[in-house]
Design a protein around this motif. Structure first.
Motif, PDB file in Angstrom:
ATOM      1  N   TYR A 119     -25.583  18.836 -33.076  1.00  0.00           N
ATOM      2  CA  TYR A 119     -24.375  18.084 -32.756  1.00  0.00           C
ATOM      3  C   TYR A 119     -24.685  16.988 -31.739  1.00  0.00           C
ATOM      4  O   TYR A 119     -25.313  17.228 -30.707  1.00  0.00           O
ATOM      5  CB  TYR A 119     -23.304  19.015 -32.174  1.00  0.00           C
ATOM      6  CG  TYR A 119     -22.775  20.003 -33.176  1.00  0.00           C
ATOM      7  CD1 TYR A 119     -23.517  21.119 -33.532  1.00  0.00           C
ATOM      8  CD2 TYR A 119     -21.542  19.810 -33.782  1.00  0.00           C
ATOM      9  CE1 TYR A 119     -23.045  22.019 -34.463  1.00  0.00           C
ATOM     10  CE2 TYR A 119     -21.056  20.706 -34.710  1.00  0.00           C
ATOM     11  CZ  TYR A 119     -21.814  21.808 -35.046  1.00  0.00           C
ATOM     12  OH  TYR A 119     -21.344  22.693 -35.985  1.00  0.00           O
TER      13      TYR A 119
ATOM     14  N   TYR B  37     -22.832  13.288 -29.823  1.00  0.00           N
ATOM     15  CA  TYR B  37     -21.530  12.697 -29.484  1.00  0.00           C
ATOM     16  C   TYR B  37     -21.742  11.366 -28.771  1.00  0.00           C
ATOM     17  O   TYR B  37     -22.713  11.196 -28.043  1.00  0.00           O
ATOM     18  CB  TYR B  37     -20.757  13.621 -28.539  1.00  0.00           C
ATOM     19  CG  TYR B  37     -20.689  15.062 -28.962  1.00  0.00           C
ATOM     20  CD1 TYR B  37     -21.752  15.934 -28.719  1.00  0.00           C
ATOM     21  CD2 TYR B  37     -19.562  15.560 -29.609  1.00  0.00           C
ATOM     22  CE1 TYR B  37     -21.696  17.252 -29.112  1.00  0.00           C
ATOM     23  CE2 TYR B  37     -19.492  16.893 -30.006  1.00  0.00           C
ATOM     24  CZ  TYR B  37     -20.559  17.724 -29.751  1.00  0.00           C
ATOM     25  OH  TYR B  37     -20.496  19.034 -30.154  1.00  0.00           O
TER      26      TYR B  37
ATOM     27  N   TYR C 179     -17.235   8.836 -31.440  1.00  0.00           N
ATOM     28  CA  TYR C 179     -17.690   9.396 -32.704  1.00  0.00           C
ATOM     29  C   TYR C 179     -18.521  10.631 -32.396  1.00  0.00           C
ATOM     30  O   TYR C 179     -19.057  10.775 -31.303  1.00  0.00           O
ATOM     31  CB  TYR C 179     -18.577   8.399 -33.474  1.00  0.00           C
ATOM     32  CG  TYR C 179     -17.854   7.486 -34.424  1.00  0.00           C
ATOM     33  CD1 TYR C 179     -17.461   6.210 -34.020  1.00  0.00           C
ATOM     34  CD2 TYR C 179     -17.582   7.879 -35.732  1.00  0.00           C
ATOM     35  CE1 TYR C 179     -16.805   5.351 -34.895  1.00  0.00           C
ATOM     36  CE2 TYR C 179     -16.936   7.017 -36.621  1.00  0.00           C
ATOM     37  CZ  TYR C 179     -16.545   5.764 -36.183  1.00  0.00           C
ATOM     38  OH  TYR C 179     -15.894   4.909 -37.061  1.00  0.00           O
ATOM     39  N   TYR C 180     -18.645  11.493 -33.403  1.00  0.00           N
ATOM     40  CA  TYR C 180     -19.547  12.611 -33.263  1.00  0.00           C
ATOM     41  C   TYR C 180     -20.212  12.905 -34.602  1.00  0.00           C
ATOM     42  O   TYR C 180     -19.786  12.394 -35.654  1.00  0.00           O
ATOM     43  CB  TYR C 180     -18.833  13.862 -32.724  1.00  0.00           C
ATOM     44  CG  TYR C 180     -17.793  14.465 -33.632  1.00  0.00           C
ATOM     45  CD1 TYR C 180     -16.515  13.934 -33.676  1.00  0.00           C
ATOM     46  CD2 TYR C 180     -18.081  15.580 -34.419  1.00  0.00           C
ATOM     47  CE1 TYR C 180     -15.549  14.487 -34.499  1.00  0.00           C
ATOM     48  CE2 TYR C 180     -17.124  16.140 -35.234  1.00  0.00           C
ATOM     49  CZ  TYR C 180     -15.845  15.593 -35.258  1.00  0.00           C
ATOM     50  OH  TYR C 180     -14.885  16.147 -36.078  1.00  0.00           O
ATOM     51  N   SER C 181     -21.258  13.715 -34.546  1.00  0.00           N
ATOM     52  CA  SER C 181     -22.011  14.062 -35.750  1.00  0.00           C
ATOM     53  C   SER C 181     -22.387  15.535 -35.686  1.00  0.00           C
ATOM     54  O   SER C 181     -22.809  16.025 -34.640  1.00  0.00           O
ATOM     55  CB  SER C 181     -23.276  13.207 -35.843  1.00  0.00           C
ATOM     56  OG  SER C 181     -24.132  13.688 -36.857  1.00  0.00           O
TER      57      SER C 181
ATOM     58  N   THR D   7     -21.071  12.195 -40.056  1.00  0.00           N
ATOM     59  CA  THR D   7     -20.432  11.678 -38.845  1.00  0.00           C
ATOM     60  C   THR D   7     -18.924  11.734 -39.010  1.00  0.00           C
ATOM     61  O   THR D   7     -18.411  11.775 -40.143  1.00  0.00           O
ATOM     62  CB  THR D   7     -20.864  10.223 -38.560  1.00  0.00           C
ATOM     63  OG1 THR D   7     -20.429   9.378 -39.625  1.00  0.00           O
ATOM     64  CG2 THR D   7     -22.368  10.111 -38.404  1.00  0.00           C
ATOM     65  N   ASP D   8     -18.210  11.706 -37.882  1.00  0.00           N
ATOM     66  CA  ASP D   8     -16.753  11.733 -37.942  1.00  0.00           C
ATOM     67  C   ASP D   8     -16.185  11.025 -36.718  1.00  0.00           C
ATOM     68  O   ASP D   8     -16.859  10.919 -35.673  1.00  0.00           O
ATOM     69  CB  ASP D   8     -16.227  13.164 -38.011  1.00  0.00           C
ATOM     70  CG  ASP D   8     -14.871  13.233 -38.704  1.00  0.00           C
ATOM     71  OD1 ASP D   8     -14.438  14.348 -39.043  1.00  0.00           O
ATOM     72  OD2 ASP D   8     -14.233  12.172 -38.898  1.00  0.00           O
TER      73      ASP D   8
ATOM     74  N   VAL E 159     -21.227   4.318 -36.390  1.00  0.00           N
ATOM     75  CA  VAL E 159     -22.385   5.151 -36.099  1.00  0.00           C
ATOM     76  C   VAL E 159     -23.101   5.501 -37.387  1.00  0.00           C
ATOM     77  O   VAL E 159     -22.559   5.345 -38.483  1.00  0.00           O
ATOM     78  CB  VAL E 159     -22.001   6.450 -35.367  1.00  0.00           C
ATOM     79  CG1 VAL E 159     -21.457   6.170 -33.978  1.00  0.00           C
ATOM     80  CG2 VAL E 159     -21.001   7.253 -36.198  1.00  0.00           C
ATOM     81  N   SER E 160     -24.313   5.989 -37.224  1.00  0.00           N
ATOM     82  CA  SER E 160     -25.074   6.537 -38.345  1.00  0.00           C
ATOM     83  C   SER E 160     -25.916   7.681 -37.799  1.00  0.00           C
ATOM     84  O   SER E 160     -26.202   7.741 -36.597  1.00  0.00           O
ATOM     85  CB  SER E 160     -25.959   5.468 -38.983  1.00  0.00           C
ATOM     86  OG  SER E 160     -26.863   4.934 -38.035  1.00  0.00           O
ATOM     87  N   ARG E 161     -26.307   8.586 -38.667  1.00  0.00           N
ATOM     88  CA  ARG E 161     -27.161   9.700 -38.244  1.00  0.00           C
ATOM     89  C   ARG E 161     -28.147   9.983 -39.386  1.00  0.00           C
ATOM     90  O   ARG E 161     -27.933  10.837 -40.221  1.00  0.00           O
ATOM     91  CB  ARG E 161     -26.308  10.945 -37.956  1.00  0.00           C
ATOM     92  CG  ARG E 161     -27.116  12.128 -37.421  1.00  0.00           C
ATOM     93  CD  ARG E 161     -27.084  12.222 -35.956  1.00  0.00           C
ATOM     94  NE  ARG E 161     -27.886  13.319 -35.449  1.00  0.00           N
ATOM     95  CZ  ARG E 161     -27.414  14.544 -35.221  1.00  0.00           C
ATOM     96  NH1 ARG E 161     -26.157  14.839 -35.502  1.00  0.00           N
ATOM     97  NH2 ARG E 161     -28.196  15.468 -34.728  1.00  0.00           N
TER      98      ARG E 161
ATOM     99  N   PHE F 164     -28.984   8.923 -32.905  1.00  0.00           N
ATOM    100  CA  PHE F 164     -27.554   8.725 -33.174  1.00  0.00           C
ATOM    101  C   PHE F 164     -27.143   7.387 -32.559  1.00  0.00           C
ATOM    102  O   PHE F 164     -26.525   7.332 -31.501  1.00  0.00           O
ATOM    103  CB  PHE F 164     -26.762   9.888 -32.574  1.00  0.00           C
ATOM    104  CG  PHE F 164     -25.309   9.935 -32.981  1.00  0.00           C
ATOM    105  CD1 PHE F 164     -24.340  10.346 -32.068  1.00  0.00           C
ATOM    106  CD2 PHE F 164     -24.902   9.625 -34.270  1.00  0.00           C
ATOM    107  CE1 PHE F 164     -23.003  10.432 -32.433  1.00  0.00           C
ATOM    108  CE2 PHE F 164     -23.574   9.704 -34.651  1.00  0.00           C
ATOM    109  CZ  PHE F 164     -22.617  10.114 -33.721  1.00  0.00           C
TER     110      PHE F 164
END
Lengths: 115, 113
Positions: free
Chosen positions: A31, A33, A47-49, A55-56, A66-68, A74
């Motif tokens: 996780y 953030y 955003y968080y992942s 991502t959300d 964002v991208s992961r 992140f």
């Protein structure tokens, strides 16, 4: 073990410019953030992942992307910088979901000014 | 909107004094955390409380979670200049925010020698 690292430390942007804030963690956390901290306002989630490729949106996502692509990285993208995005940005990571009361590790922050 | 209200917002005391910082909400939290943040750095976790009525001690710092899990307090005994910093409470609300943290606005503590 560096924990969570962020670059750059400081940045000044002109209105309308774009930039990417980098965040890397070496703890193999799922996780990650992004928060922003405005003076006297606490931290707000952008955003968080929950893992690579997922991502959300958080509480204040407008104006950011964002991208992961990997577990470690992140990045946070600002496409058209606005004065309202002047803030200190913190990246954080946790091993598990926070509902399990896991420890959240924060990076040192990026201080962004948009003029 | 779930809110965590912290009080006081600012606190300036002399070395050796005691102090209490409060964190209150109308929402129930599954867990609540306290962080300390120094200028130019990210927040660092001090403690997590998860059970209503729970009390945890960390040297001169005592943390309490309210019985109804809606509030928490941080008490510092015999404050020292090294305690100076921004103290943030943050909670994971029951049933909301996908398990993400909600932060209070913080209490800025200054301990003068």
């Amino acid at each position: 073990n560096a924990g969570v690292t962020q670059t750059p430390k400081f940045r000044i942007l002109k209105i309308g410019q774009s930039m990417t804030l980098q965040c890397t963690q070496d703890m193999n956390h799922n996780y990650m953030y992004w928060y922003r901290q405005d003076p006297g306002m606490g931290l707000k989630l952008i955003y968080y992942s929950v893992g690579a490729g997922i991502t959300d949106k958080g509480e204040v996502p407008n104006g950011y992307n964002v991208s992961r692509s990997t577990t470690e990285d992140f990045p946070l993208r600002l496409e058209l910088a606005a004065p309202s995005q002047t803030s200190v940005y913190f990246c954080a990571s946790t091993r598990e979901r926070l509902a399990g009361a896991d420890t959240q590790y924060f990076g040192p922050g990026t201080r962004l000014t948009v003029l | 909107t779930q809110l965590l209200e912290q009080s006081p917002q600012f606190l300036s005391i002399q070395e050796g004094e005691n102090l209490t910082v409060y964190c209150n909400s109308s929402s129930v939290f599954s867990s609540l955390q306290w962080y300390r943040q120094e200028p130019g750095e990210g927040p660092v976790l001090l403690v997590t409380v998860v059970t209503g009525g729970e009390v945890k001690k960390l040297k001169r710092l005592t943390f309490q979670f309210g019985d109804a899990r809606k509030d928490s307090s941080l008490h510092i005994t015999a404050a020292q200049p090294g305690d100076t910093g921004l103290y943030l409470c943050a909670g994971v609300s029951v049933g909301g925010s996908q398990g993400n943290l909600i932060f209070g606005k913080g209490t800025k503590l200054s301990v003068k020698p």
